[in-house]
Write an enzyme that holds these catalytic residues in place. Sequence first.
Site, PDB file in Angstrom:
ATOM      1  N   ARG A  67       0.840  -1.206   0.000  1.00  0.00           N
ATOM      2  CA  ARG A  67       0.000   0.000   0.000  1.00  0.00           C
ATOM      3  C   ARG A  67       0.870   1.249   0.000  1.00  0.00           C
ATOM      4  NH1 ARG A  67      -1.151   1.885   4.532  1.00  0.00           N
ATOM      5  NH2 ARG A  67      -1.881  -0.014   5.543  1.00  0.00           N
ATOM      6  N   TYR A 126     -15.540  18.869 -15.785  1.00  0.00           N
ATOM      7  CA  TYR A 126     -15.855  17.444 -15.881  1.00  0.00           C
ATOM      8  C   TYR A 126     -16.931  17.118 -14.839  1.00  0.00           C
ATOM      9  CZ  TYR A 126     -15.271  12.479 -14.912  1.00  0.00           C
ATOM     10  OH  TYR A 126     -15.508  11.159 -14.667  1.00  0.00           O
ATOM     11  N   ASP A 175      -6.328  19.650 -15.399  1.00  0.00           N
ATOM     12  CA  ASP A 175      -6.695  18.273 -15.719  1.00  0.00           C
ATOM     13  C   ASP A 175      -6.238  18.003 -17.152  1.00  0.00           C
ATOM     14  OD1 ASP A 175      -7.963  15.888 -16.507  1.00  0.00           O
ATOM     15  OD2 ASP A 175      -9.637  16.219 -15.135  1.00  0.00           O
ATOM     16  N   LYS A 209      -7.970   6.845 -19.523  1.00  0.00           N
ATOM     17  CA  LYS A 209      -8.247   7.313 -20.887  1.00  0.00           C
ATOM     18  C   LYS A 209      -7.027   7.082 -21.781  1.00  0.00           C
ATOM     19  CE  LYS A 209     -11.955   8.481 -18.619  1.00  0.00           C
ATOM     20  NZ  LYS A 209     -12.201   9.798 -18.089  1.00  0.00           N
TER      21      LYS A 209
HETATM   22  C1  LIG Z   1     -12.683  10.317 -16.864  1.00  0.00           C
HETATM   23  C2  LIG Z   1     -12.224  11.642 -16.393  1.00  0.00           C
HETATM   24  C3  LIG Z   1     -11.931  11.858 -15.038  1.00  0.00           C
HETATM   25  C4  LIG Z   1     -12.175  10.822 -13.971  1.00  0.00           C
HETATM   26  O1  LIG Z   1     -11.371   9.712 -14.078  1.00  0.00           O
HETATM   27  P1  LIG Z   1     -11.777   8.207 -13.631  1.00  0.00           P
HETATM   28  O2  LIG Z   1     -10.550   7.451 -13.960  1.00  0.00           O
HETATM   29  O3  LIG Z   1     -12.998   7.834 -14.421  1.00  0.00           O
HETATM   30  O4  LIG Z   1     -12.086   8.253 -12.175  1.00  0.00           O
HETATM   31  C5  LIG Z   1     -11.444  13.114 -14.682  1.00  0.00           C
HETATM   32  N1  LIG Z   1     -11.283  14.095 -15.585  1.00  0.00           N
HETATM   33  C6  LIG Z   1     -11.581  13.928 -16.884  1.00  0.00           C
HETATM   34  C7  LIG Z   1     -11.377  15.048 -17.834  1.00  0.00           C
HETATM   35  C8  LIG Z   1     -12.063  12.695 -17.337  1.00  0.00           C
HETATM   36  O5  LIG Z   1     -12.369  12.534 -18.624  1.00  0.00           O
END
Ligand SMILES: *Cc1c(COP(=O)(O)O)cnc(C)c1O
Length: 382
Positions: free
Chosen positions: A47, A99, A171, A196
């Site tokens: 962890r 988001y 982000d 992503k």
């Molecule tokens: C998908 C996404 C997130 C969140 O991420 P998860 O891995 O689904 O928790 C945050 N910011 C953006 C721009 C996203 O597309």
Amino acid sequence: MRIETLAVHAGRSIDPSSGAVTPPIHLSTTFERSKNGDYPLGFSYSREDNPNRRMLEECLGALEGGKEALVLSSGLAVLTAVLQGLEPGDHIMVPEDVYYGLRQVLHTVFAKWPLEVTYVDMTDLNAVRSAVRPTTRLIWVETPSNPLLKISDLAGIAEIARKANAISICDGTFTTPVVQQPFQYGIDMVTHSTTKYLGGHSDVVGGALITRFDNYLFERVRNAQRYGGAVPSPFDCWLILRGVSTLSCRMRAHLESASAIAVYLKGHPAVEHVYYPGLPDHSGHELASRQMAGFGGMLSFQVRGAREQAMAVAANLRLFTRATSLGGPHSFVEHRASIEGPDTKTPQNLLRLSIGLENAADLIADLDQALSRVTGGTGQLV
Ligand SMILES: *Cc1c(COP(=O)(O)O)cnc(C)c1O
């Protein structure tokens, strides 16, 4: 070293115990102490740290040109940990079209926390400047935004944050460091949903926070990771690191296809508007040209007509999968207003596309048949 090289080499080395080129997956939860009680290789319990996690953190830190990175179990685990690091009464600024997951976290998990939140149009630096309060500690930015692909000025926002003694966070999920490097513009920290483009294959969930310098908020996220326990598994880290090896060539393919598709859609009579920062008439085109290397693999468009016509186009598509998320090999189509619920400001006739790794001509042919069935092949709505 340049990013293509870092994407393959950063954080990795040949495994000293076997000569393996691809790193082994370290499933052990615990690591041996030496006779004098210390941990000679720096690992004690999985962890707190794990070899696969450390490799991924080193790689992502290098890709962003940052000082250090932390990886957590999801993108939202990172956003949650950042918010948890703030003090009661702190004020934060987030984009008005942030988001929707971050908005959800603020309104559910943090509903009872005394955090002051202002939603701001981040494309307008004057609006950002005038929303600053003495208690502002965090300015959150997403550029391009989701799903309208609005462009915000990273250097301008970073400067406002610095003067306000607040931390700026970008982000970077939509762009990845291949397309945009926020630290070059003075942004303090970058987050990613590695689910992503970084993972890149729609088969693993994860998140990352990268910092340009040591700061209290990064340390608090480290505590949330190590002691709060929102950690990714060694296999998840391994999958994401494998994805990153091919990131730069995947991103090139995503954005070349997205550009071609944006131009195609713009010329179609059944399309009312296309949102893609690569189009010269996009409101943020000039800024995007300066701030980004290419315009990314995401675009949105409004179908002429209402929700019904947009849903019909989505239903007609064969190659595009109707699914949420982005950044994988498969192209996705999504009706964002449905996901975002009744309070959404997203137009009801808008569809968002995540352009995958298929051939662009095949994707265009699919869009063409889907749109022409809605217009009856005449360009007029039926
Ligand atoms: C998908 C996404 C997130 C969140 O991420 P998860 O891995 O689904 O928790 C945050 N910011 C953006 C721009 C996203 O597309």
